[in-house]
Design an enzyme around this catalytic site. Structure first.
Site, short mmCIF file in Angstrom:
data_model
loop_
_atom_site.label_atom_id
_atom_site.label_comp_id
_atom_site.label_asym_id
_atom_site.label_seq_id
_atom_site.Cartn_x
_atom_site.Cartn_y
_atom_site.Cartn_z
NE ARG A 1 10.83 -8.88 -15.97
CZ ARG A 1 10.84 -10.11 -16.15
NH1 ARG A 1 11.71 -10.69 -15.15
NH2 ARG A 1 10.65 -11.02 -17.05
CG HIS B 1 6.16 -8.28 -14.94
ND1 HIS B 1 6.94 -9.13 -15.71
CD2 HIS B 1 6.30 -8.84 -13.65
CE1 HIS B 1 7.40 -10.24 -14.96
NE2 HIS B 1 6.89 -10.01 -13.79
CD GLU C 1 -1.34 -12.42 -20.94
OE1 GLU C 1 -2.43 -12.08 -20.11
OE2 GLU C 1 -0.60 -12.12 -21.48
CG HIS D 1 5.84 -12.97 -24.44
ND1 HIS D 1 6.20 -12.56 -23.25
CD2 HIS D 1 6.87 -13.04 -25.19
CE1 HIS D 1 7.30 -12.07 -23.11
NE2 HIS D 1 7.82 -12.53 -24.34
CG HIS E 1 9.26 -2.68 -22.57
ND1 HIS E 1 10.57 -3.14 -22.11
CD2 HIS E 1 8.60 -3.62 -22.78
CE1 HIS E 1 10.50 -4.21 -21.67
NE2 HIS E 1 9.25 -4.50 -22.37
CG ASN F 1 3.39 -4.91 -20.62
OD1 ASN F 1 4.21 -3.92 -20.26
ND2 ASN F 1 3.50 -5.89 -20.05
CB THR G 1 7.84 -13.38 -19.36
OG1 THR G 1 7.78 -12.15 -18.64
CG2 THR G 1 7.11 -14.79 -18.27
NE ARG H 1 14.58 -7.33 -15.60
CZ ARG H 1 14.60 -8.64 -16.33
NH1 ARG H 1 14.61 -8.66 -17.66
NH2 ARG H 1 15.10 -9.55 -15.61
CD GLU I 1 2.61 -9.34 -17.43
OE1 GLU I 1 1.96 -9.15 -18.31
OE2 GLU I 1 3.67 -9.11 -16.93
N1 PXP Z 1 1.57 -10.88 -21.19
C1 PXP Z 1 2.40 -11.39 -20.14
C2 PXP Z 1 1.96 -12.24 -18.88
C3 PXP Z 1 3.80 -10.93 -20.08
O1 PXP Z 1 4.61 -11.27 -19.27
C4 PXP Z 1 4.17 -10.07 -21.28
C5 PXP Z 1 5.49 -9.37 -21.17
O2 PXP Z 1 5.70 -8.84 -19.85
C6 PXP Z 1 3.41 -9.61 -22.14
C7 PXP Z 1 1.69 -10.01 -22.09
C8 PXP Z 1 3.54 -8.47 -23.29
O3 PXP Z 1 4.45 -9.05 -24.08
P1 PXP Z 1 5.13 -7.86 -25.09
O4 PXP Z 1 5.75 -6.76 -24.35
O5 PXP Z 1 6.27 -8.90 -25.71
O6 PXP Z 1 4.24 -7.57 -26.03
#
Ligand code: PXP
Length: 240
Positions: free
Chosen positions: A47, A45, A153, A194, A12, A9, A103, A51, A72
């Site tokens: 959003r 994602h 998930e 997550h 960030h 992901n 989330t 953001r 996402e």
């Molecule tokens: N999976 C989903 C469905 C998420 O919403 C997120 C956060 O955007 C992640 C995985 C990744 O989480 P993290 O950034 O905490 O590793």
């Protein structure tokens, strides 16, 4: 233990970029580097408040990426339209609250149920792999199958917090194990995501039946420490 696919992901990277309103660091560059380094899919994602990832990121990344792109989205008409237009490979439906930092829990599968049913139907008709981001609960696994999702998930945030705080995490891990067993039995592909770190990923990878981990915040943060020394050396060379 069977191999687990890694979805990276990169939200960030966009968070850092947007903090200064610059064009760097580039999420596309991060996606391509993740692909080159062995990531098996890229997660972004989009959003509702944009953001981090913006629509141009989605377009650019989709056009250049060879590995699957996992988008996402919140369960809204706007996001459905964007998904249909941008054609990512995978869709993960997530809950979204404007004020949250991230989330915070799994999807409420009862909320706007008819809309959710139609959303999943449309996405599947358009050949997307559809995943639902849910709590590790038996009820949510059963419901996800009823909703005809391809995957679930499991939200691992609570487990990861307990591990980070050195608290007893066995009960939460058992919940995830039970949810995974049932998910597999009902024909759902089970993923986890997550808050995962090296430590929690090592613990969770022992749960058999989970096919994919999606990892973002820790992975992007950790890459600062892996890459900082090299970046400073590059500047030293320029300034010599
Ligand atoms: N999976 C989903 C469905 C998420 O919403 C997120 C956060 O955007 C992640 C995985 C990744 O989480 P993290 O950034 O905490 O590793």
């Amino acid at each position: 233990m069977s191999k687990i696919r890694l979805g990276v992901n990169i939200d960030h990277v966009a968070t850092v970029r947007n903090a200064r309103g610059e064009l760097y660091p580039s999420p596309l560059r991060a996606a391509l580097l993740a692909q080159k380094s062995g990531a098996e899919s890229i997660t972004i994602h989009l959003r509702e408040d944009r953001r981090h990832i913006r629509e141009f990121d989605l377009k650019e990344i989709k056009s250049k990426l060879k590995i699957p792109l996992n988008l996402e989205i919140a369960a809204t008409q706007e996001m459905l339209n964007i998904a249909l237009k941008s054609k990512p490979d995978f869709i993960c439906i997530v809950p979204e609250k404007r004020q949250e930092l991230t989330t915070e829990g799994g999807l409420n599968l009862k909320h706007r149920r008819t809309f959710l049913i139609n959303l999943i139907k449309k996405l599947k008709k358009n050949k997307f792999r559809v995943s639902l981001f849910i709590e590790p609960s038996i009820k949510d696994i059963k419901d996800s199958q009823k909703l005809n999702a391809d995957c679930v998930e499991i939200h691992t945030g609570r487990l990861c917090n307990l591990i980070n705080e050195n608290k007893n995490f066995n009960k939460e891990l058992q919940k995830i194990k039970k949810a995974t067993i049932l998910g597999n039995k009902l024909g759902l592909e089970v993923h986890a995501g997550h808050g995962l770190t090296y430590k929690s990923a090592k613990i969770l990878r022992r749960v058999s039946g989970i096919k994919e981990f999606n990892i973002g915040h820790f992975l992007i943060g950790e890459s600062i420490f892996v890459g900082l020394a090299k970046t400073i050396k590059n500047f030293r060379r320029i300034l010599r």
